[in-house]
Scaffold this motif. Structure first.
Motif, PDB file in Angstrom:
ATOM      1  N   ALA A 203       0.836  -1.210   0.000  1.00 19.93           N
ATOM      2  CA  ALA A 203       0.000   0.000   0.000  1.00 19.93           C
ATOM      3  C   ALA A 203       0.866   1.252   0.000  1.00 19.93           C
ATOM      4  N   VAL A 204       1.908   1.263   0.843  1.00 16.13           N
ATOM      5  CA  VAL A 204       2.804   2.421   0.920  1.00 16.13           C
ATOM      6  C   VAL A 204       3.606   2.560  -0.370  1.00 16.13           C
ATOM      7  N   ALA A 205       4.099   1.437  -0.892  1.00 12.14           N
ATOM      8  CA  ALA A 205       4.886   1.485  -2.131  1.00 12.14           C
ATOM      9  C   ALA A 205       4.057   2.009  -3.298  1.00 12.14           C
ATOM     10  N   GLN A 206       2.814   1.564  -3.394  1.00  7.96           N
ATOM     11  CA  GLN A 206       1.938   2.046  -4.465  1.00  7.96           C
ATOM     12  C   GLN A 206       1.684   3.546  -4.323  1.00  7.96           C
ATOM     13  N   ALA A 207       1.458   3.997  -3.084  1.00  2.93           N
ATOM     14  CA  ALA A 207       1.223   5.424  -2.855  1.00  2.93           C
ATOM     15  C   ALA A 207       2.451   6.254  -3.218  1.00  2.93           C
ATOM     16  N   ALA A 208       3.635   5.643  -3.087  1.00  2.00           N
ATOM     17  CA  ALA A 208       4.880   6.347  -3.409  1.00  2.00           C
ATOM     18  C   ALA A 208       5.206   6.313  -4.900  1.00  2.00           C
ATOM     19  N   GLY A 209       4.398   5.592  -5.682  1.00  2.52           N
ATOM     20  CA  GLY A 209       4.602   5.543  -7.125  1.00  2.52           C
ATOM     21  C   GLY A 209       5.500   4.426  -7.607  1.00  2.52           C
ATOM     22  N   LEU A 210       5.782   3.448  -6.754  1.00  7.60           N
ATOM     23  CA  LEU A 210       6.615   2.324  -7.161  1.00  7.60           C
ATOM     24  C   LEU A 210       5.782   1.287  -7.915  1.00  7.60           C
ATOM     25  N   PHE A 211       6.451   0.440  -8.662  1.00  3.45           N
ATOM     26  CA  PHE A 211       5.795  -0.645  -9.381  1.00  3.45           C
ATOM     27  C   PHE A 211       5.597  -1.807  -8.423  1.00  3.45           C
ATOM     28  N   THR A 212       4.399  -2.397  -8.422  1.00  5.05           N
ATOM     29  CA  THR A 212       4.125  -3.569  -7.597  1.00  5.05           C
ATOM     30  C   THR A 212       3.324  -4.576  -8.412  1.00  5.05           C
ATOM     31  N   SER A 213       3.646  -5.865  -8.258  1.00  2.00           N
ATOM     32  CA  SER A 213       2.881  -6.910  -8.939  1.00  2.00           C
ATOM     33  C   SER A 213       3.267  -8.266  -8.391  1.00  2.00           C
ATOM     34  N   ARG A 214       2.526  -9.297  -8.820  1.00  2.00           N
ATOM     35  CA  ARG A 214       2.976 -10.666  -8.629  1.00  2.00           C
ATOM     36  C   ARG A 214       4.200 -10.885  -9.503  1.00  2.00           C
ATOM     37  N   ILE A 215       4.866 -12.004  -9.308  1.00  2.00           N
ATOM     38  CA  ILE A 215       6.092 -12.279 -10.049  1.00  2.00           C
ATOM     39  C   ILE A 215       5.833 -12.417 -11.552  1.00  2.00           C
TER      40      ILE A 215
END
Length: 273
Positions: free
Chosen positions: A220-232
């Motif tokens: 949640a924090v990483a997404q709010a910071a604009g980082l890329f997030t996903s499953r592998i």
């Protein structure tokens, strides 16, 4: 010694970002207190897990009594699971992420995770993470979605990948060789994700097994910071699922996402730390 939680900020009554932050920080204060009680090894681990869990559950029952709670430290009963899966709001918490590191003072690479999942009203998605906080009490820092961290411009000449200090990251070693990356060992999944937020590393790639509470608040924090997030495999990370096992994830600077996903597509995954 009896721990008494402080008074939440007035905004916590209506602002979930504020509440998540306060909850994570209160649990962190409790854990720091437990660390002063002269316990060692397994006793310290168990005392920390229990104390932070009991505090978070009690505070959520007081301040968000209608919401469901999914916690690492509680065995989920059938009734609890049914309530969680039908609820519009679910708090996903890891009261102590990095128990091993917590039990080795003065290590600071452990964390408290507090995230909120909410059902989406438009019906297009089952639900999403809407608030989160990751406290690193021994550092005196808390990262949250209410005031998203600003990720600094890329400062490293080579990519840096956060890895487990306790499990051999064979898959990540191969990835590092291909993209000429440096491996940075550390504890706690939350600490690894926050290391990307803090510009200590540039990516965290994991495929060795986790659960929803291991990543919900950090993601949640990483997404709010604009980082890329996903499953592998590049698919979205989904929370409040029937099966809470969520074995893999990628959190990285957007510039690295294509390289990492391409590597996985070409080589597959054997194990990652």
């Amino acid at each position: 010694m009896t721990f008494e939680a402080g008074t939440p900020p007035e905004a916590a009554a209506t602002d979930d970002h504020v509440l998540a932050t306060w909850l994570a920080e209160e649990a962190g204060r409790r854990l720091l207190e437990v660390r002063t009680q002269g316990l060692e090894g397994k006793e310290l681990k168990d005392a920390g897990d229990a104390a932070a869990h009991e505090l978070l559950v009690a505070l959520l029952a007081e301040h968000r009594p209608d919401d469901a709670v999914l916690s690492e430290e509680a065995a989920e009963k059938s009734a609890d699971k049914a309530h969680r899966l039908s609820a519009d709001a679910v708090w996903i918490v890891d009261p102590l992420d990095g128990t091993r590191e917590f039990s080795e003072p003065p290590r600071d690479d452990w964390a408290v995770h507090v995230a909120l999942w909410e059902r989406t009203p438009d019906g297009e998605h089952e639900g999403e993470l809407t608030a989160g906080a990751v406290a690193q009490p021994a550092l005196g820092e808390t990262f949250n979605t209410g005031q998203p961290p600003v990720v600094a411009p890329w400062t490293s000449e080579r990519p840096r990948i956060a890895v487990s200090r306790s499990r051999p990251p064979a898959f990540v070693q191969k990835l590092a060789q291909e993209i000429d990356a440096e491996l940075v060992p550390m504890g706690s999944a939350g600490v690894k994700v926050m290391s990307v937020v803090r510009d200590v590393t540039d990516a965290y790639v994991h495929a060795g097994g986790q659960f929803e509470w291991d990543s919900a608040a950090p993601v949640a924090v990483a997404q709010a910071a604009g980082l890329f997030t996903s499953r592998i495999d590049g698919s979205p990370l989904l929370y409040n699922q029937d099966d809470v096992y969520l074995p893999d994830l990628i959190v990285c600077r957007p510039e690295l996402a294509e390289q990492i996903l391409d590597f996985v597509e070409r080589h597959g995954v054997t194990s990652a730390g």
